[in-house]
Design a protein around this motif. Structure first.
Motif, PDB file in Angstrom:
ATOM      1  N   SER A   1       0.851  -1.180   0.000  1.00 25.30           N
ATOM      2  CA  SER A   1       0.000   0.000   0.000  1.00 25.30           C
ATOM      3  C   SER A   1       0.880   1.219   0.000  1.00 25.30           C
ATOM      4  O   SER A   1       1.650   1.479   0.879  1.00 25.30           O
ATOM      5  CB  SER A   1      -0.900  -0.050   1.206  1.00 25.30           C
ATOM      6  N   SER A   2       0.566   1.571  -1.088  1.00 25.43           N
ATOM      7  CA  SER A   2       1.110   2.914  -1.249  1.00 25.43           C
ATOM      8  C   SER A   2      -0.051   3.819  -1.540  1.00 25.43           C
ATOM      9  O   SER A   2      -1.073   3.396  -1.992  1.00 25.43           O
ATOM     10  CB  SER A   2       2.105   2.988  -2.387  1.00 25.43           C
ATOM     11  N   ILE A   3       0.215   4.954  -1.427  1.00 24.25           N
ATOM     12  CA  ILE A   3      -0.954   5.762  -1.587  1.00 24.25           C
ATOM     13  C   ILE A   3      -0.657   6.835  -2.622  1.00 24.25           C
ATOM     14  O   ILE A   3       0.207   7.522  -2.598  1.00 24.25           O
ATOM     15  CB  ILE A   3      -1.358   6.365  -0.222  1.00 24.25           C
TER      16      ILE A   3
ATOM     17  N   ALA B   1      -2.169  11.519   3.990  1.00 23.78           N
ATOM     18  CA  ALA B   1      -0.754  11.165   3.829  1.00 23.78           C
ATOM     19  C   ALA B   1      -0.429   9.910   4.629  1.00 23.78           C
ATOM     20  O   ALA B   1      -0.745   9.827   5.820  1.00 23.78           O
ATOM     21  CB  ALA B   1       0.121  12.321   4.272  1.00 23.78           C
ATOM     22  N   PRO B   2       0.170   8.910   4.001  1.00 28.52           N
ATOM     23  CA  PRO B   2       0.566   7.694   4.739  1.00 28.52           C
ATOM     24  C   PRO B   2       1.824   7.949   5.569  1.00 28.52           C
ATOM     25  O   PRO B   2       2.538   8.933   5.365  1.00 28.52           O
ATOM     26  CB  PRO B   2       0.836   6.690   3.630  1.00 28.52           C
ATOM     27  N   ARG B   3       2.080   7.056   6.498  1.00 27.88           N
ATOM     28  CA  ARG B   3       3.302   7.146   7.305  1.00 27.88           C
ATOM     29  C   ARG B   3       4.245   6.006   6.920  1.00 27.88           C
ATOM     30  O   ARG B   3       3.817   4.935   6.501  1.00 27.88           O
ATOM     31  CB  ARG B   3       2.972   7.085   8.793  1.00 27.88           C
ATOM     32  N   TRP B   4       5.514   6.261   7.091  1.00 31.77           N
ATOM     33  CA  TRP B   4       6.525   5.259   6.755  1.00 31.77           C
ATOM     34  C   TRP B   4       6.734   4.319   7.934  1.00 31.77           C
ATOM     35  O   TRP B   4       7.001   4.738   9.056  1.00 31.77           O
ATOM     36  CB  TRP B   4       7.839   5.930   6.382  1.00 31.77           C
TER      37      TRP B   4
ATOM     38  N   LEU C   1       8.341  -2.589   8.535  1.00 26.10           N
ATOM     39  CA  LEU C   1       7.849  -3.172   7.287  1.00 26.10           C
ATOM     40  C   LEU C   1       8.502  -2.554   6.061  1.00 26.10           C
ATOM     41  O   LEU C   1       8.405  -3.115   4.965  1.00 26.10           O
ATOM     42  CB  LEU C   1       6.326  -3.002   7.193  1.00 26.10           C
ATOM     43  N   GLN C   2       9.126  -1.385   6.252  1.00 22.38           N
ATOM     44  CA  GLN C   2       9.777  -0.675   5.145  1.00 22.38           C
ATOM     45  C   GLN C   2       8.776  -0.391   4.010  1.00 22.38           C
ATOM     46  O   GLN C   2       9.029  -0.712   2.836  1.00 22.38           O
ATOM     47  CB  GLN C   2      10.964  -1.489   4.619  1.00 22.38           C
ATOM     48  N   CYS C   3       7.649   0.176   4.382  1.00 20.23           N
ATOM     49  CA  CYS C   3       6.650   0.544   3.375  1.00 20.23           C
ATOM     50  C   CYS C   3       5.769   1.647   3.937  1.00 20.23           C
ATOM     51  O   CYS C   3       5.817   1.960   5.134  1.00 20.23           O
ATOM     52  CB  CYS C   3       5.794  -0.666   2.982  1.00 20.23           C
ATOM     53  N   TRP C   4       4.974   2.250   3.073  1.00 17.86           N
ATOM     54  CA  TRP C   4       4.026   3.286   3.471  1.00 17.86           C
ATOM     55  C   TRP C   4       2.747   2.621   3.961  1.00 17.86           C
ATOM     56  O   TRP C   4       2.248   1.688   3.341  1.00 17.86           O
ATOM     57  CB  TRP C   4       3.718   4.218   2.306  1.00 17.86           C
ATOM     58  N   CYS C   5       2.194   3.112   5.065  1.00 16.77           N
ATOM     59  CA  CYS C   5       1.046   2.452   5.693  1.00 16.77           C
ATOM     60  C   CYS C   5      -0.057   3.457   6.010  1.00 16.77           C
ATOM     61  O   CYS C   5       0.205   4.633   6.297  1.00 16.77           O
ATOM     62  CB  CYS C   5       1.467   1.745   6.985  1.00 16.77           C
TER      63      CYS C   5
END
Length: 432
Positions: free
Chosen positions: A298-300, A340-343, A347-351
């Motif tokens: 998930s990226s946004i 805005a997602p957070r890093w 998990l090293q991904c945007w959530c």
């Protein structure tokens, strides 16, 4: 005698009258008799007007429909409420008086509910099934609280059509006949060549803030039965969705914003309302669209970019936000932006927190909130926003290979939310 059995008797009675009238007219035709003479005697409409069901006292009719409305709260049993509205004019008017809009009840009942705002105090949970082989998308109302569901109440369908310089998504109330020439066509989504800008069109103007597309090729495809006779047929630009230019994804997840020209920004204020369309959608295709329950197995990003052609610039001219001096007297449109997602370090991904409604990471996942734009004399942007502006108005995310959830609330309608989500499916050459 239960209310369900009453409704069943009414439907069966009118069905037998219609079949009997058709059989008499058919036999008269075969015997060479005048169809007009048979029609005068056996016309079902005349029989219905003289039926005991149409002459019920208003107090009794109101009590029957109120109790049915309260007891049949979910689909598929809610089809009995629709059956009552399809009996005759008096029953339909009583249903319109008793059955409230989704804004107050959170229930989708009639076709007009698809273009009415969602509930203020909750969300309406839906899911979208994609068929890549036919380029079609079907929107269903969730009948279960489970994230991954295989059945639901059919609401809308869309079909993607690629053009030389753009892509169109035709939106219809029919699951099979997705065509602009159909009476169930209610709008479309149109994109530019790069897939960074989208315009949502409606066949009816929700209020005088919508701009009308003057393309003659479009207006010739419409039939008078699709809109009110008092309203000129055509395509009305009601919203614009923009994705920020992000070549090779160097700026992170997608960033988008939506300018909702059919919704004033004041709709989120205390006592604010959304201008709605007339109820002529209620009378259209009551039995065909909502008379039965359909089942299916998930990226946004916030920077705008001009269309590549002058034709698109003309179409979206009414979609840009103008100064107060140029547009004095008109309300500001509601603007939505993605949350805005957070890093996530581990998990090293945007959530984003989808509260269990999304289970698969995807670049298509997003959540929309209101973008506050204070006018002159209003609080500065550094001051905290109103709680209403912090609520998630629309969220969309992936749960399986071709299954996506769509949850929306006030002030968006199902049609508007579905069109916005369709923009996430489109290929974006300059965004990733």
């Amino acid at each position: 005698m239960s209310f369900r059995s009453i409704v069943r008797d009414v439907r069966d009675g009118f069905g037998s009258l219609s079949r009997r009238g058709f059989e008499v007219r058919l036999s008269g035709h075969l015997r060479g008799k005048s169809q007009s003479a048979v029609h005068e005697v056996h016309d079902p409409a005349i029989v219905v007007q003289n039926s005991c069901w149409t002459n019920l006292p208003p107090e009794l009719l109101r009590d029957v429909i109120k109790r049915l409305e309260a007891s049949e709260s979910t689909w598929p049993s809610r089809k009995h409420v629709v059956a009552c509205a399809a009996v005759c004019r008096s029953w339909r008017e009583m249903c319109k008086e008793i059955v409230k809009a989704p804004e107050f009840t959170g229930k989708i009942t009639f076709p007009v509910s698809l273009k009415q705002p969602g509930p203020r105090d909750g969300t309406i949970q839906c899911f979208i099934k994609r068929d890549k082989s036919t380029h079609t998308y079907h929107l269903f109302l969730c009948l279960s609280t489970a994230v991954l569901v295989e059945n639901g109440k059919f609401l809308l369908s869309a079909k993607r059509r690629r053009r030389t310089t753009c892509t169109e998504y035709i939106i219809s109330m029919d699951a099979d006949n997705v065509s602009r020439s159909s009476s169930t066509y209610i709008g479309k989504l149109k994109t530019n060549f790069l897939g960074t800008k989208f315009v949502i069109y409606d066949t009816q103007p929700p209020y005088n803030g919508a701009s009308h597309s003057q393309t003659g090729k479009t207006s010739r495809r419409f039939y008078s039965k699709k809109v009110s006779p008092k309203v000129p047929s055509g395509n009305y630009s009601i919203a614009q969705v923009s994705y920020e230019l992000n070549v090779l994804g160097t700026r992170g997840p997608r960033r988008m914003h939506c300018v909702m020209h059919s919704i004033p920004a004041s709709a989120l204020d205390a006592g604010g309302t959304v201008p709605c369309q007339p109820d002529n959608l209620l009378a259209r295709s009551l039995d065909d669209s909502f008379g039965s329950v359909s089942f299916s197995k998930s990226s946004i990003m916030d920077r705008s970019m001009d269309f590549s052609s002058a034709r698109f610039s003309d179409i979206t001219r009414g979609a840009r936000v103008v100064d107060d001096e140029e547009d004095e007297g008109k309300e500001r449109p509601l603007i939505l932006k993605n949350k805005a997602p957070r890093w996530h370090e581990q998990l090293q991904c945007w959530c984003l927190n989808f509260r269990g409604r999304v289970t698969v990471a995807s670049v298509k996942n997003f959540q929309l909130i209101a973008a506050t734009q204070p006018a002159a004399g209003a609080p500065t942007p550094s001051q905290p926003a109103l709680p209403e502006h912090d609520k998630i108005i629309l969220q969309f995310g992936k749960v399986a290979k071709d299954m996506f959830t769509m949850d929306y609330r006030y002030p968006l309608s199902a049609f508007q939310a579905f069109a916005i989500c369709l923009s996430s499916f489109d290929t974006k050459l300059a965004c990733e």
